[in-house]
Scaffold this motif. Structure first.
Motif, PDB file in Angstrom:
ATOM      1  N   ASP A  25      82.516  72.719 -58.785  1.00 17.27           N
ATOM      2  CA  ASP A  25      83.380  72.112 -57.761  1.00 17.27           C
ATOM      3  C   ASP A  25      82.806  72.545 -56.270  1.00 17.27           C
ATOM      4  O   ASP A  25      83.406  72.850 -55.421  1.00 17.27           O
ATOM      5  N   HIS A  27      81.601  71.053 -53.967  1.00 19.24           N
ATOM      6  CA  HIS A  27      81.750  70.127 -52.991  1.00 19.24           C
ATOM      7  C   HIS A  27      83.254  70.783 -52.327  1.00 19.24           C
ATOM      8  O   HIS A  27      83.734  70.006 -51.020  1.00 19.24           O
ATOM      9  N   LYS A  28      83.954  71.243 -52.995  1.00 19.90           N
ATOM     10  CA  LYS A  28      85.259  71.994 -52.430  1.00 19.90           C
ATOM     11  C   LYS A  28      85.201  73.267 -51.641  1.00 19.90           C
ATOM     12  O   LYS A  28      86.114  73.637 -51.410  1.00 19.90           O
ATOM     13  N   THR A  29      84.046  73.711 -51.491  1.00 20.77           N
ATOM     14  CA  THR A  29      84.008  75.121 -50.804  1.00 20.77           C
ATOM     15  C   THR A  29      84.446  74.945 -49.472  1.00 20.77           C
ATOM     16  O   THR A  29      84.409  73.811 -48.678  1.00 20.77           O
ATOM     17  N   GLU A  30      84.944  75.747 -48.750  1.00 15.64           N
ATOM     18  CA  GLU A  30      85.504  75.780 -47.271  1.00 15.64           C
ATOM     19  C   GLU A  30      84.455  76.551 -46.524  1.00 15.64           C
ATOM     20  O   GLU A  30      84.901  76.884 -45.301  1.00 15.64           O
ATOM     21  N   ARG A  31      83.487  77.306 -47.001  1.00 24.59           N
ATOM     22  CA  ARG A  31      82.506  78.107 -46.359  1.00 24.59           C
ATOM     23  C   ARG A  31      81.975  77.203 -45.419  1.00 24.59           C
ATOM     24  O   ARG A  31      81.597  75.874 -45.752  1.00 24.59           O
ATOM     25  N   ALA A  32      81.282  77.597 -44.222  1.00 23.76           N
ATOM     26  CA  ALA A  32      80.511  76.916 -43.233  1.00 23.76           C
ATOM     27  C   ALA A  32      79.023  76.719 -44.065  1.00 23.76           C
ATOM     28  O   ALA A  32      78.414  77.486 -44.832  1.00 23.76           O
ATOM     29  N   SER A  38      74.457  69.330 -44.813  1.00 25.73           N
ATOM     30  CA  SER A  38      76.032  69.758 -44.726  1.00 25.73           C
ATOM     31  C   SER A  38      77.142  68.908 -45.241  1.00 25.73           C
ATOM     32  O   SER A  38      77.844  69.124 -45.843  1.00 25.73           O
ATOM     33  N   ARG A  42      79.667  68.592 -49.120  1.00 25.62           N
ATOM     34  CA  ARG A  42      81.008  68.287 -49.191  1.00 25.62           C
ATOM     35  C   ARG A  42      81.113  67.275 -50.151  1.00 25.62           C
ATOM     36  O   ARG A  42      82.409  66.789 -50.141  1.00 25.62           O
TER      37      ARG A  42
END
Length: 76
Positions: A25, A27-32, A38, A42
């Protein structure tokens, strides 16, 4: 790659690492993300282009011959 979770699991296992769902998962990261890709980070893996190589298949004979059975073995 129809079995992303299985492929990721085998890769992690080969590296001696435990499976983490975040690897599937990603693409679900909320990190910069500060790379030129980039926006791609996502999104889930893009599968629509998997068969685009077939348009060039008639020119791939020498490459297929050179690779031999590696085209089948890589799935193991």
């Amino acid at each position: 790659m129809s079995d992303l979770e299985g492929s990721v699991g085998r890769l992690l296992d080969h590296c001696g690492l435990p499976f983490e769902q975040a690897c599937v998962d990603f693409h679900k990261t909320e990190r910069a993300v500060r790379t030129p890709s980039s926006e791609q980070v996502r999104q889930p893996i893009f599968r629509d282009g998997l068969d685009q190589w077939r348009a060039y298949e008639r020119w791939l004979g020498p490459l297929k011959d050179a690779l031999g059975d590696a085209l089948e073995r890589y799935r193991d």
